[in-house]
Design a protein around this motif. Structure first.
Motif, PDB file in Angstrom:
ATOM      1  N   GLU A  37       3.130   9.573  -1.850  1.00 39.25           N
ATOM      2  CA  GLU A  37       2.595   8.296  -1.376  1.00 39.25           C
ATOM      3  C   GLU A  37       1.570   8.487  -0.258  1.00 39.25           C
ATOM      4  OE1 GLU A  37       3.088   5.591  -2.838  1.00 39.25           O
ATOM      5  OE2 GLU A  37       4.830   6.012  -4.095  1.00 39.25           O
ATOM      6  N   THR A  51      -3.546   8.374   0.573  1.00 38.73           N
ATOM      7  CA  THR A  51      -4.008   7.610   1.733  1.00 38.73           C
ATOM      8  C   THR A  51      -4.759   8.499   2.710  1.00 38.73           C
ATOM      9  OG1 THR A  51      -2.106   6.147   1.496  1.00 38.73           O
ATOM     10  CG2 THR A  51      -3.260   6.099   3.593  1.00 38.73           C
ATOM     11  N   GLY A 109       0.811  -1.200   0.000  1.00 36.05           N
ATOM     12  CA  GLY A 109       0.000   0.000   0.000  1.00 36.05           C
ATOM     13  C   GLY A 109       0.848   1.253   0.000  1.00 36.05           C
ATOM     14  N   PRO A 110       0.238   2.414  -0.203  1.00 43.77           N
ATOM     15  CA  PRO A 110       0.984   3.678  -0.208  1.00 43.77           C
ATOM     16  C   PRO A 110       1.720   3.933   1.101  1.00 43.77           C
ATOM     17  CG  PRO A 110      -1.210   3.975  -1.139  1.00 43.77           C
ATOM     18  CD  PRO A 110      -1.188   2.599  -0.544  1.00 43.77           C
ATOM     19  N   THR A 111       1.133   3.504   2.219  1.00 43.46           N
ATOM     20  CA  THR A 111       1.797   3.725   3.505  1.00 43.46           C
ATOM     21  C   THR A 111       3.105   2.949   3.586  1.00 43.46           C
ATOM     22  OG1 THR A 111      -0.353   4.055   4.572  1.00 43.46           O
ATOM     23  CG2 THR A 111       1.526   3.575   5.992  1.00 43.46           C
ATOM     24  N   THR A 127      -1.833   3.461   9.090  1.00 39.70           N
ATOM     25  CA  THR A 127      -1.628   4.829   8.614  1.00 39.70           C
ATOM     26  C   THR A 127      -1.236   5.758   9.753  1.00 39.70           C
ATOM     27  OG1 THR A 127      -3.231   4.474   6.837  1.00 39.70           O
ATOM     28  CG2 THR A 127      -2.706   6.752   7.410  1.00 39.70           C
ATOM     29  N   ALA A 179      -8.633   8.349   3.771  1.00 39.62           N
ATOM     30  CA  ALA A 179      -9.013   8.141   5.168  1.00 39.62           C
ATOM     31  C   ALA A 179      -9.997   9.187   5.637  1.00 39.62           C
ATOM     32  CB  ALA A 179      -7.764   8.159   6.059  1.00 39.62           C
TER      33      ALA A 179
END
Length: 708
Positions: free
Chosen positions: A699, A703, A643-645, A660, A707
């Motif tokens: 990135e 996210t 994932g981006p995190t 996150t 959220a």
């Protein structure tokens, strides 16, 4: 795939690894190999340079003279897995082995000390047998795939020396060339022996005796002409005793090869000894080396005075590391000159600091002026040949350094580097891409030269540069570009600025010694003042132990030796100041230099990247503790499934999974000195953007939006 084996001689003979260089260098020294080569030079390379005959003979001498208590398979462990048929060994060694050891297995299981008591035949001895065994050990590392019986290197070397010693002065040139090849191939000119050197009094006496005999033969020639018909009428030279062919003195029973009686005939030895003693009594004229006239090469004289004022250790470091085409490592250099590694590091720091101070002084002004004029003449890209021919002093060696001036010139350039045989002042990939864009449309060679002059390319390098650019060729005086050859436009590189974008020099645009100060074009926004705080520096992150790490995104240029810039804030954190340099010891005792010229940068991280086996796309994190540099490599793995995190955490060197909110806390702690700072997502993104960590922001932003 022709891969060069990385095995060194110490890997083949472990006893060498624990021996002192001084104990074995007398036997293993070779004029074309560096000191201590047995620890660093790959074995195939050694065999290409010195030949298997020379190496096998040297190993035999080591086994017999220094390690005679070790069995041959202990001295060379690879012999335990080597099976040799006795029919594969050439005479006379084969007969000697059969008469003593009886088999190959018994031979390699014996030590030279025990083999001394064996009863050898007259035509072979201990060294000859052991050198044959060593030949079988090193032969797999040669390029020779032919079969045939294994010779004795000791006999080969002795035979070549004998032929060279008795070669007549009237020998044709092709015969002398053949002998020179044999001498070089067998190492007979470098292998140590008990024979006298070629220029010894005995050798001079032999040549004198040959000349006297030649005169006597010329005087006796008329008498021989009279008697020759009578002799030819009685017998033919081809006829032997009782009509049989005469038996060669080199053939023994069963037509085996006898060991030749190398040396002068017994009847001449007393006469030669008297001639040698008489020649030795005459004192040889003393050779006086006449120094080069001062003033003939001004730049050479200037640099020679500088280097002569340095100590021997500083000159050795400068010659072997700073100005060498292939710098040796600190550890190898320490072994060569028998000093501690710490002394080498200290000497290199001293050399670099002295050189920078000297170039900034009035005394170094002629050299910096020469560098400036040379840059203008050579342009943005030039070949090494053009560089050497650009000034009559360039190919001349500096006496106190033993290095030609052109090598020093290349090292002193701060805005140029070598790339595929070209000395370039800009990003070579960017320059080649611009070249293809400018020569599109099939221009003539003259028109192409006018276009490329805008990039700073000079006429003398035009043709070679075009032919070295992928997809560009010359056809009937026209420049043709093949668009099917891929050449993608390179990304902008911060290490270089386009040569054509440098504005004309104005007041204050040069240093005190006249070196140009590279400036950005006016169309580019003015450069902001560098942030000198490590917390606001891009790609800098604090570990839990308090150390700050800097991320290097490895590229192909970095692997080829391109400079690696670091943020000014991180350089200041390390204690570096503008105009100064910092010498750091990397893993493996490699010395890395961080210097602050226009901007702080490592001259090269290639030794470190090679040691880490880094590839383009990898991320290398470096940190400094005192004068030692530590590094960690994070492979550029495929993160498409992450994932981006996780991708954002990967950019700061954190690979553990995290949510996150946890990721935001981790990143906030890694970019600040405060472990308990409150985390605000928008504020964190602003901080990262101001720092220049836009890749992390890219990135995190999707996210955070998702959220919310």
């Amino acid at each position: 795939m022709n891969a060069v084996s990385p095995i060194c001689l110490t890997d083949l003979a472990p006893a060498l690894r624990w021996s002192k260089s001084g104990d074995v260098c007398e036997i293993l020294r070779h004029s074309r190999l560096v000191e201590g080569w047995w620890r660093s030079v790959p074995l195939p390379r050694v065999l290409d340079i010195a030949g298997p005959t020379w190496l096998a003979h040297c190993l035999a001498r080591l086994a017999v003279e220094q390690w005679d208590h070790l069995t041959l398979d202990e001295f060379m462990p690879t012999l335990r897995a080597l099976s040799v048929d006795m029919d594969e060994i050439a005479e006379p060694v084969r007969g000697a082995v059969l008469a003593t050891a009886g088999s190959w297995e018994q031979l390699v299981a014996a030590s030279p000390g025990a083999m001394r008591d064996w009863g050898y035949p007259d035509n072979c001895g201990l060294v000859e047998v052991v050198s044959m065994v060593m030949w079988r050990t090193v032969h797999p590392f040669t390029r020779d795939s032919s079969g045939g019986p294994t010779p004795s290197p000791a006999l080969m070397i002795e035979a070549v020396r004998t032929i060279a010693n008795w070669m007549p002065e009237s020998a044709p040139e092709h015969v002398r060339s053949a002998l020179a090849y044999l001498t070089s191939a067998t190492g007979a000119d470098t292998a140590d022996s008990g024979d006298e050197p070629p220029q010894s009094p005995a050798t001079r006496a032999i040549r004198t005796l040959r000349a006297l005999r030649a005169n006597r033969d010329d005087e006796a020639e008329p008498a021989e002409e009279v008697s020759r018909p009578a002799r030819s009428a009685r017998s033919s030279p081809a006829d032997g005793v009782n009509g049989r062919r005469p038996r060669s003195s080199l053939l023994g029973p069963g037509r085996t090869l006898r060991r030749p009686a190398f040396g002068p005939p017994k009847a001449l030895r007393a006469e030669l000894r008297a001639e040698a003693e008489a020649a030795a009594a005459v004192p040889a004229p003393e050779l006086v080396r006449i120094p080069a006239a001062l003033g003939e090469h001004p730049l050479i004289d200037l640099l020679d005075r500088l280097f002569s004022s340095w100590g021997e250790l500083e000159r050795a470091v400068a010659s072997a590391r700073l100005f060498a085409a292939d710098p040796v490592s600190i550890r190898v250099l320490a072994d060569q000159i028998q000093v501690e590694i710490g002394e080498i590091r200290s000497a290199q720091r001293t050399v670099e600091e002295r050189l920078l101070q000297w170039l900034a002084s009035p005394e170094g002004a002629p050299v910096t002026a020469h560098q400036r004029e040379l840059s203008e003449r050579l342009g943005v890209a030039t070949t090494i040949d053009h560089l050497i021919g650009a000034h009559p002093d360039h190919p001349v060696e500096i006496p106190s350094l033993g290095t030609p001036l052109w090598r020093v010139v290349i090292t002193l350039y701060t805005d140029r580097r070598l790339h595929d045989g070209w000395l370039v002042a800009t990003d070579p990939h960017q320059l080649r891409w611009q070249t293809r864009q400018l020569v599109a449309g099939r221009p003539t060679l003259t028109e192409a030269g006018i276009r490329l002059a805008k990039l700073g390319l000079r006429p003398q390098a035009l043709r070679a540069w075009l032919l070295s650019t992928p997809g560009v060729s010359l056809l009937d005086g026209y420049v043709v570009v093949d668009e099917s050859v891929p050449l993608s436009p390179p990304a902008p590189s911060p290490e270089f600025a386009a040569h054509g974008a440098v504005p004309p020099e104005a007041a204050g645009s040069t240093t005190a010694n006249g070196l140009p100060i590279r400036r950005r074009p006016s169309v580019v926004p003015p450069r902001q003042e560098p942030q000198l705080d490590v917390t606001t520096s891009p790609r800098c992150f604090r570990a839990p132990d308090g150390r700050w790490w800097h991320r290097v995104d490895v590229s192909a240029d970095h692997l080829n030796g391109a400079p690696v810039t670091v943020p000014p804030g991180y350089a200041t954190h390390l204690g570096l100041q503008p105009g100064r340099l910092l010498c750091l010891t990397a893993p493996g005792a490699d010395l890395l230099v961080l210097v602050w010229r226009d901007q702080p940068a490592f001259d090269s991280l290639r030794p470190l990247l090679r040691r880490l086996s880094a590839q383009p796309g990898d991320r290398v994190f470096i940190t400094v503790n005192g004068d030692r540099l530590d590094a960690r490599r994070l492979p550029g793995a495929d993160l498409t499934e992450h994932g981006p995190t996780s991708k954002a955490l990967h950019l700061i060197g954190y690979t553990a999974p995290a949510s996150t909110d946890e990721a935001l806390e981790i990143i906030a702690r890694r970019i600040s000195e405060d472990d308990g700072a409150l985390v605000d997502a928008d504020h964190l993104l602003d901080l990262l953007t101001k720092r220049g960590d836009t890749d992390i922001v890219a990135e995190l932003r999707p996210t955070l939006y998702a959220a919310h």
